[in-house]
Design a protein around this motif. Sequence first.
Motif, PDB file in Angstrom:
ATOM      1  N   ALA A  95      -2.840   7.612  -4.622  1.00 38.51           N
ATOM      2  CA  ALA A  95      -3.032   8.929  -3.812  1.00 38.51           C
ATOM      3  C   ALA A  95      -4.670   8.782  -3.722  1.00 38.51           C
ATOM      4  N   ARG A  96      -5.470   8.499  -4.695  1.00 33.93           N
ATOM      5  CA  ARG A  96      -6.780   8.769  -4.714  1.00 33.93           C
ATOM      6  C   ARG A  96      -7.390   7.383  -3.748  1.00 33.93           C
ATOM      7  N   ALA A  97      -6.621   6.253  -4.035  1.00 36.74           N
ATOM      8  CA  ALA A  97      -7.297   5.202  -3.175  1.00 36.74           C
ATOM      9  C   ALA A  97      -7.064   5.181  -1.696  1.00 36.74           C
ATOM     10  N   ALA A  98      -5.870   5.769  -1.500  1.00 33.25           N
ATOM     11  CA  ALA A  98      -5.450   5.776  -0.073  1.00 33.25           C
ATOM     12  C   ALA A  98      -6.171   7.085   0.494  1.00 33.25           C
ATOM     13  N   LEU A  99      -6.666   7.861  -0.157  1.00 35.61           N
ATOM     14  CA  LEU A  99      -7.437   9.239   0.485  1.00 35.61           C
ATOM     15  C   LEU A  99      -8.985   8.573   0.582  1.00 35.61           C
ATOM     16  N   ALA A 100      -9.344   7.772  -0.341  1.00 41.68           N
ATOM     17  CA  ALA A 100     -10.586   7.315  -0.411  1.00 41.68           C
ATOM     18  C   ALA A 100     -10.869   6.175   1.196  1.00 41.68           C
ATOM     19  N   ARG A 101      -9.543   5.578   1.243  1.00 39.31           N
ATOM     20  CA  ARG A 101      -9.588   4.369   2.366  1.00 39.31           C
ATOM     21  C   ARG A 101      -9.743   5.485   3.865  1.00 39.31           C
ATOM     22  N   ALA A 102      -8.834   6.341   3.948  1.00 37.48           N
ATOM     23  CA  ALA A 102      -9.030   7.231   5.038  1.00 37.48           C
ATOM     24  C   ALA A 102     -10.527   7.842   5.235  1.00 37.48           C
ATOM     25  N   ALA A 103     -10.948   8.409   4.083  1.00 40.03           N
ATOM     26  CA  ALA A 103     -12.567   8.982   4.205  1.00 40.03           C
ATOM     27  C   ALA A 103     -13.397   7.700   4.551  1.00 40.03           C
ATOM     28  N   GLY A 104     -13.205   6.667   4.119  1.00 41.50           N
ATOM     29  CA  GLY A 104     -13.931   5.427   4.586  1.00 41.50           C
ATOM     30  C   GLY A 104     -13.903   5.361   6.068  1.00 41.50           C
ATOM     31  N   THR A 105     -12.577   5.267   6.514  1.00 45.07           N
ATOM     32  CA  THR A 105     -12.655   5.079   8.139  1.00 45.07           C
ATOM     33  C   THR A 105     -13.310   6.208   8.890  1.00 45.07           C
ATOM     34  N   LEU A 106     -13.169   7.565   8.513  1.00 42.75           N
ATOM     35  CA  LEU A 106     -13.876   8.400   9.000  1.00 42.75           C
ATOM     36  C   LEU A 106     -15.439   8.299   8.856  1.00 42.75           C
ATOM     37  N   GLU A 136       0.950  -1.168  -0.039  1.00 41.33           N
ATOM     38  CA  GLU A 136      -0.126   0.188  -0.018  1.00 41.33           C
ATOM     39  C   GLU A 136       0.785   0.901  -0.212  1.00 41.33           C
ATOM     40  N   PRO A 137       0.325   2.362  -0.482  1.00 36.12           N
ATOM     41  CA  PRO A 137       1.118   3.637  -0.524  1.00 36.12           C
ATOM     42  C   PRO A 137       1.749   3.781   0.730  1.00 36.12           C
ATOM     43  N   ARG A 138       2.944   4.831   0.833  1.00 34.26           N
ATOM     44  CA  ARG A 138       3.442   4.849   2.229  1.00 34.26           C
ATOM     45  C   ARG A 138       2.770   5.906   2.992  1.00 34.26           C
ATOM     46  N   CYS A 139       1.750   6.552   2.439  1.00 36.07           N
ATOM     47  CA  CYS A 139       1.165   7.578   3.298  1.00 36.07           C
ATOM     48  C   CYS A 139      -0.031   7.063   4.193  1.00 36.07           C
ATOM     49  N   LEU A 140      -0.206   5.678   3.827  1.00 31.45           N
ATOM     50  CA  LEU A 140      -1.180   4.584   4.688  1.00 31.45           C
ATOM     51  C   LEU A 140      -0.329   3.946   5.747  1.00 31.45           C
ATOM     52  N   GLY A 141       0.980   3.978   5.551  1.00 37.50           N
ATOM     53  CA  GLY A 141       1.943   3.310   6.495  1.00 37.50           C
ATOM     54  C   GLY A 141       1.839   3.770   7.830  1.00 37.50           C
ATOM     55  N   PRO A 142       2.752   3.208   8.699  1.00 38.44           N
ATOM     56  CA  PRO A 142       2.894   3.664  10.303  1.00 38.44           C
ATOM     57  C   PRO A 142       3.474   5.195  10.287  1.00 38.44           C
ATOM     58  N   GLU A 143       4.378   5.454   9.129  1.00 43.14           N
ATOM     59  CA  GLU A 143       4.982   6.883   8.999  1.00 43.14           C
ATOM     60  C   GLU A 143       4.119   7.846   8.258  1.00 43.14           C
ATOM     61  N   GLY A 144       3.308   7.320   7.510  1.00 48.43           N
ATOM     62  CA  GLY A 144       2.533   8.197   6.597  1.00 48.43           C
ATOM     63  C   GLY A 144       1.324   9.047   7.179  1.00 48.43           C
ATOM     64  N   TRP A 197     -18.037  16.897   7.740  1.00 49.48           N
ATOM     65  CA  TRP A 197     -17.812  17.497   6.660  1.00 49.48           C
ATOM     66  C   TRP A 197     -16.391  17.210   5.990  1.00 49.48           C
ATOM     67  N   SER A 198     -15.472  16.872   6.913  1.00 47.94           N
ATOM     68  CA  SER A 198     -14.054  16.433   6.769  1.00 47.94           C
ATOM     69  C   SER A 198     -14.310  15.211   5.812  1.00 47.94           C
ATOM     70  N   GLN A 199     -14.901  14.343   5.934  1.00 43.77           N
ATOM     71  CA  GLN A 199     -15.186  13.091   5.428  1.00 43.77           C
ATOM     72  C   GLN A 199     -15.603  13.121   4.120  1.00 43.77           C
ATOM     73  N   LEU A 200     -16.841  14.052   4.051  1.00 43.98           N
ATOM     74  CA  LEU A 200     -17.434  14.180   2.689  1.00 43.98           C
ATOM     75  C   LEU A 200     -16.493  14.913   1.798  1.00 43.98           C
ATOM     76  N   CYS A 201     -15.708  16.000   2.179  1.00 44.70           N
ATOM     77  CA  CYS A 201     -14.671  16.617   1.393  1.00 44.70           C
ATOM     78  C   CYS A 201     -13.589  15.641   0.971  1.00 44.70           C
ATOM     79  N   LEU A 202     -12.997  14.788   1.662  1.00 42.02           N
ATOM     80  CA  LEU A 202     -11.923  14.004   1.515  1.00 42.02           C
ATOM     81  C   LEU A 202     -12.258  13.058   0.344  1.00 42.02           C
ATOM     82  N   GLN A 203     -13.490  12.414   0.526  1.00 40.97           N
ATOM     83  CA  GLN A 203     -14.120  11.323  -0.141  1.00 40.97           C
ATOM     84  C   GLN A 203     -14.317  12.043  -1.533  1.00 40.97           C
ATOM     85  N   ARG A 204     -14.848  13.069  -1.679  1.00 41.32           N
ATOM     86  CA  ARG A 204     -14.953  13.878  -3.138  1.00 41.32           C
ATOM     87  C   ARG A 204     -13.939  14.110  -3.799  1.00 41.32           C
ATOM     88  N   VAL A 205     -12.835  14.516  -2.978  1.00 44.30           N
ATOM     89  CA  VAL A 205     -11.530  14.930  -3.545  1.00 44.30           C
ATOM     90  C   VAL A 205     -11.121  13.532  -4.181  1.00 44.30           C
TER      91      VAL A 205
END
Length: 327
Positions: A296-307, A108-116, A228-236
């Motif tokens: 980056a899109r996939a990683a951001l979508a996963r983060a938005a999914g957690t939110l 997975e992208p580094r931004c989803l890793g422990p240091e990301g 709001w943060s979740q919807l914004c990140l998901q749409r981005v």
Amino acid sequence: MGVVLLPQVSRRWLRHPIPLAIFSLLLFYLCTRSLREWPLPPPSLAGTQESRSWGPKAPLGVLTAPPCLSPGALSGCGSGAQPCVTEGPLPSQIRQQLGSLEAPEREEPRCLGPEGMLGRLVRPFRASLNLDGDVELSQYLAGWRELIKFLTPFGSIFTFATSEAFTKVTALEARVHGPEAAHYTSLATMAAWERRAGLLERPGVAPPDSAKASGSRTTLLLHRALRWSQLCLQRVATGAHRGPSAGEQCGDAYSTVLGPHHPWLVRQAARLAFLSFPGRGRLLDLACPRAREAEARAALARAAGTLEEVYNRTQGLLAERGLLQLA
């Protein structure tokens, strides 16, 4: 007498070799044809005892057929007396399928890793969802602190939102780590305690000092900002290249979630701030540096999914306790 016998003997011998030769040639032709049409042993049996046998050996109940040369060569599978099994993948295809199953998953992208940045954001929020269907407040607030760090570089509109969120997170942390910490371990225990202690505000009535607001009301305000943060990140993450810009999508999410709860002056300030909202590419680069756009899109979508999971859990808990109208 001998002269007479010789022609008779030669004629008698000449009458028999001709049919014999014809019969021999016919037998030789039939043997040659049968050998040419005999099914070859499969490659997997080459060199074994079965490959050296004259006839194909198959277990009882199994149809024996010559192997096909290609998956689609149905016309070359043999005559009606020699059927060809064409269903199912070839051995080479099976090996390829097994190889793809056994291959390790792509990292997975580094931004989803422990240091990301996204990894540090996702982990505490995910940990706040305990097995009892509650929300652990300490992990929830830790996730909010990471969310504030994540959103701050995105522009002035996020600075406005995160500064307000920072104040609320700090006020709620004072309760989680204060003298009454035993009553602020989770959202459910907090709501039950504050109701028993008479600390809940009347619906729609703001306290004179926001710093003294109940933990339940403060959580409700953070809850809306999280949506709001979740919807914004998901749409981005999922927006089309030729569709609405990231600023338009996040502005629409603000108008839907937070705008109805803000005074007119704040709504106008927010509308102006969204005009200088960074582009989608800039947001993706900040969210997942040095990653391809798709990653980056996939990683951001996963983060938005957690939110979204945290929001849905919190929404249900607040609704069950009649706390959605506190503010």
